[in-house]
Write an enzyme that holds these catalytic residues in place. Structure first.
Site, short mmCIF file in Angstrom:
data_model
loop_
_atom_site.label_atom_id
_atom_site.label_comp_id
_atom_site.label_asym_id
_atom_site.label_seq_id
_atom_site.Cartn_x
_atom_site.Cartn_y
_atom_site.Cartn_z
CB THR A 34 36.12 64.24 16.44
OG1 THR A 34 37.02 63.06 16.79
CG2 THR A 34 37.10 65.34 16.71
CB THR A 35 34.10 59.59 18.31
OG1 THR A 35 35.54 59.68 18.00
CG2 THR A 35 33.52 58.25 17.80
CG ASP B 195 41.67 61.72 16.44
OD1 ASP B 195 41.03 61.92 17.66
OD2 ASP B 195 42.03 62.61 15.52
CG ASP C 65 42.45 63.66 21.53
OD1 ASP C 65 42.41 64.56 20.50
OD2 ASP C 65 41.99 62.37 21.33
P1 ADP Z 1 35.75 61.23 21.06
O1 ADP Z 1 36.27 61.31 19.94
O2 ADP Z 1 34.33 61.59 21.33
O3 ADP Z 1 36.51 61.99 22.41
P2 ADP Z 1 36.65 58.87 22.43
O4 ADP Z 1 36.99 57.42 22.00
O5 ADP Z 1 37.95 59.73 23.07
O6 ADP Z 1 35.73 59.74 21.42
O7 ADP Z 1 35.91 58.65 23.75
C1 ADP Z 1 35.21 59.54 24.70
C2 ADP Z 1 34.27 58.99 25.69
O8 ADP Z 1 34.63 57.99 26.45
C3 ADP Z 1 33.45 60.21 26.40
O9 ADP Z 1 32.25 59.70 26.39
C4 ADP Z 1 34.03 59.66 27.83
O10 ADP Z 1 33.51 59.90 28.86
C5 ADP Z 1 34.17 58.05 27.79
N1 ADP Z 1 35.46 57.53 28.68
C6 ADP Z 1 36.42 57.94 28.80
N2 ADP Z 1 36.99 57.36 30.01
C7 ADP Z 1 36.25 56.57 30.30
C8 ADP Z 1 36.11 55.35 31.36
N3 ADP Z 1 37.19 55.14 32.17
N4 ADP Z 1 34.89 54.84 31.53
C9 ADP Z 1 34.00 54.94 30.76
N5 ADP Z 1 34.02 55.95 30.06
C10 ADP Z 1 35.12 56.63 29.69
MG MG Z 2 38.36 61.68 23.10
#
Ligand code: ADP
Ligand code: MG
Length: 539
Positions: free
Chosen positions: A94-95, A61, A386
Site C-alpha cells: 500500500t505504501t 502499514d 501482509d
Molecule cells: P508497502 O506498504 O509498500 O508494502 P513496506 O514498508 O512493506 O511497504 O516496504 C516494502 C518495500 O521494502 C519493498 O520495496 C521491498 O522490496 C522492500 N524490502 C523488504 N525487505 C527488504 C530488505 N531486506 N532489503 C531491502 N528492501 C527490502
Molecule cells: Mg509491505
C-alpha cells in the site's frame, strides 16, 4: 439583451478552476504520499495514531495510517482509495502504490511548469504504464507452487522491519502451512484462515491451530472443560422454546394449567436434547440461544456447548471439522457431526476461548496471535496479513520479482530506453514516469540513512551492465543480488501498484475544475491554492 447576470449555480457552491484546481489537487496528493513515505521498507519508521477517544494505534502499514487519518480533501481521498484497492487486491504494497502515485503527480507538476499540456502528460503516462506492465511481466520470475522455501521467503520479505520482525521465520512457516492447508483444487479463500488474538504470552507463542479458536466460553460451568474425540453438532436454530424476538402472552387461570404448561415446555426441551444425545454428539455449537433447562440437561450428559456462535464462525467450524450445519433437529444424525481431537475451554489473559483443535485435514484453520498488549497484537496481525496476502498472491500468479528496489530500477531503465523511441513530447512524460519508479529504491535508502543518490547511481550502473536482480539489500546495506539474498516479492504487488497509481494520477491531472457544494462539514475546497482542507488537522 438584458443586463441581468446569468446564474448557473447556487451561491454556496465553491469552485476552483484551471491551474488552481490542478495545483491544489497535486499538492494534496503529494502530501498524502509524504505522510506514508517514512514508513517504507524494513528501516521505515512507525506512526502513532491517536483517535479522538484517545485510542492508540502504532503502525507502519500504509492503508491503516491513511484510513485512520480521516482525510477529507477530495483528491487526497482518491489517493487513499489507491491504498484500499491495493489492500483488497494484494494485501500488501500500500505504501509503494501511494508513493508512486504521489511522485507521478509531483513529476507531472514539473512538466506543467514547463508549459506542457496536461493531455500530453496523461497520454505519456498512459503509454508508460502500459509499457511498464509489459516489462514487468517479461522480467518477473516463475515459481513452482510446491517450492515452500520461496513462499516462506516471500512471507518473510513482507514482514521484514515490522513488529513481527523477531519471529518472522516462525510466522512465515505458519503462514505457508496455513495457506497450503486451506488450498483446495488450486483455489484459496482467505476467509478460511481465521485470525484470533490472545493477550498474555509473548508473540513467539503465536501458533497455528489445526482447527478453530472461538472467542466464546461454554454456556454452563457444569459442562466439561475439555472433550477429547469430540463429535461436534453445528446447529443454526435455538435450543429453546420461546422466541426472544416475539413477546408471547399466555392466559393461565389455574395453578394446574401453569404446571401443565411448564411440564409441556420441559418435555419439548427434553426431546430436543435427547435428539442431540442420540446423534452421538458430545459438543454443540449453536448459532442461537440455549435455554437454561437445556443447558442443565446438556451438562448432565457431559456435553460441551457454546451459544450465539456467529454464522461465519459456524461455517468455519464446519470446514475445519467436516461437520454439517443443521437447521432441523430431526436431520441431526451422526453423519452430520464434525470431528476434532479436542474441544477445550482455555483462559488466556483476561479472555476465555474455546479451542477446537486436532482436526484431520481441516479446510479452515486459525492463527492464534499471542502478544503482551493489544497494540503489539494488532501490529503483528497486520504484518501476518501482509505475509498471507503476498504468499497467496504469489501462488495465484506463480510470478515473483526481486525486492529492494531492483524491479523498479529495471523497469525504469527499460522504460527510458523505450521512451527514446517516441517522437513527441510524451517522451518527457515517459521519462518522468521512470523517475517516479526510482523513488522507491531512493526512499528505501533514505529511510535507512543511506545516501539515495549514491544508491541510485550504483543501481543504475549495475542494471546497465545487465545485473537486473541487483537491489539495495537492507540486511547488509549493500547493493547486491537481492534474489540471492532472498528478498522476494509477488509480481502482483508491483503490477497493481503501477496500474492504480497511474490511473489515479491521470485522473487527478485531467481535473481542471472543482465544483464543490458546501453542504456537509468538509468545507470542500475552501482554501483554494492554499493548504488543502482536511489535511490541516482542523477538520
Ligand atoms: P508497502 O506498504 O509498500 O508494502 P513496506 O514498508 O512493506 O511497504 O516496504 C516494502 C518495500 O521494502 C519493498 O520495496 C521491498 O522490496 C522492500 N524490502 C523488504 N525487505 C527488504 C530488505 N531486506 N532489503 C531491502 N528492501 C527490502
Ligand atoms: Mg509491505
Amino acid at each position: 439583451m438584458s443586463d441581468k447576470p446569468v446564474i448557473l449555480m447556487p451561491e454556496d457552491i465553491q469552485r476552483i478552476m484551471g491551474k488552481d484546481a490542478q495545483r491544489n489537487n497535486i499538492l494534496a496528493a503529494k502530501m498524502v504520499a509524504e505522510v506514508v513515505k517514512t514508513t517504507l521498507g524494513p528501516k521505515g519508521m512507525d506512526k502513532m495514531l491517536v483517535s479522538p477517544t484517545n485510542d492508540i494505534i502504532v503502525t507502519n502499514d500504509g492503508v491503516t495510517i491513511l484510513e485512520e487519518m480521516q482525510i477529507e480533501h477530495p483528491a487526497a481521498k482518491m489517493m487513499v482509495e489507491i491504498a484500499r484497492t491495493q489492500e483488497n487486491e494484494v494485501g500488501d504494497g500500500t505504501t509503494t502504490a501511494v508513493m508512486i502515485a504521489g511522485k507521478l503527480l509531483e513529476n507531472a507538476e514539473k512538466l506543467l511548469d514547463r508549459k506542457i499540456h496536461p493531455t500530453i502528460i496523461t497520454k505519456g503516462y498512459r503509454i508508460a504504464a502500459e509499457k511498464c506492465q509489459e516489462i514487468l511481466k517479461d522480467i518477473s520470475l516463475k515459481i513452482s507452487p510446491e517450492d515452500e522455501n520461496i513462499l516462506k521467503q516471500i512471507a518473510m520479505t513482507a514482514m521484514t522491519g515490522k513488529g513481527a520482525e523477531d519471529s518472522k521465520e516462525r510466522f512465515a512457516e505458519i503462514i505457508v502451512r496455513a495457506v497450503k492447508q486451506i488450498q483446495t483444487k488450486g483455489k484459496i479463500d482467505l476467509s478460511d484462515i481465521k485470525i484470533e488474538k490472545a493477550k498474555g504470552e509473548g508473540i513467539r507463542d503465536t501458533e497455528l491451530i489445526s482447527g478453530i479458536v472461538l472467542d466464546k466460553e461454554k454456556v454452563s460451568a457444569d459442562m466439561p472443560l475439555i472433550v477429547s474425540d469430540a463429535r461436534i453438532a453445528l446447529i443454526d436454530f435455538p435450543l429453546e422454546l420461546k422466541n426472544p424476538e416475539i413477546d408471547t402472552k399466555i392466559s393461565i387461570s389455574s395453578p394446574d394449567q401453569l404446571q401443565n404448561f411448564i411440564d409441556q415446555e420441559e418435555r419439548t426441551i427434553k426431546k430436543m436434547v435427547e435428539k442431540v444425545v442420540n446423534s452421538g454428539a458430545n459438543v454443540i455449537f449453536c448459532q442461537k440461544g440455549i435455554d437454561d433447562f437445556a443447558q442443565y440437561l446438556l451438562s448432565k450428559e457431559g456435553i460441551y456447548a457454546c451459544r450465539r456462535v456467529a454464522k461465519s464462525d459456524l461455517e468455519k467450524i464446519s470446514k475445519a471439522t467436516g461437520g454439517k450445519i443443521v437447521s432441523n433437529l430431526n436431520e441431526l444424525t451422526h453423519f452430520e457431526l464434525g470431528d476434532a481431537q479436542i474441544v477445550e475451554e482455555v483462559k488466556q489473559g483476561g479472555d476465555i476461548l474455546t479451542y477446537i483443535k486436532g482436526c484431520q485435514n481441516p479446510k479452515a484453520l486459525t492463527i492464534l496471535i499471542h502478544g503482551g498488549t493489544d497494540h503489539v497484537i494488532d501490529e503483528i496481525e497486520r504484518a501476518i496479513k501482509d505475509g498471507i496476502g503476498d504468499v497467496v498472491s504469489s501462488l495465484k500468479t506463480g510470478l515473483v520479482v526481486p525486492g529492494g528496489g531492483a524491479i523498479e530500477i529495471e523497469i525504469a531503465r527499460q522504460l527510458r530506453i523505450f521512451g527514446q523511441t517516441l517522437s513527441g513530447r510524451e517522451q518527457l512524460a515517459v521519462e518522468e514516469f521512470a523517475s517516479a519508479l526510482e523513488f522507491i529504491p531512493a526512499t528505501l535508502a533514505e529511510n535507512a540513512g543511506i545516501d539515495p543518490i549514491d544508491v541510485l547511481t550504483e543501481l543504475k550502473f549495475k542494471h546497465d551492465a545487465g545485473e537486473r536482480n541487483f537491489g539495495l539489500n537492507l540486511f547488509t546495506n549493500k547493493i547486491e543480488n537481492v534474489l540471492e539474498a532472498r528478498i522476494i516479492e509477488p509480481y502482483k504487488i508491483k503490477s497493481q501498484a503501477i496500474s492504480s497509481a497511474s490511473e489515479v494520477a491521470i485522473m487527478i491531472l485531467r481535473i481542471d475544475d472543482v465544483i464543490a457544494s458546501s453542504g456537509g462539514k468538509s468545507g470542500g475546497m475552501r482554501s483554494a491554492g492554499g493548504f488543502p482542507p482536511g489535511m490541516s488537522g482542523e477538520y
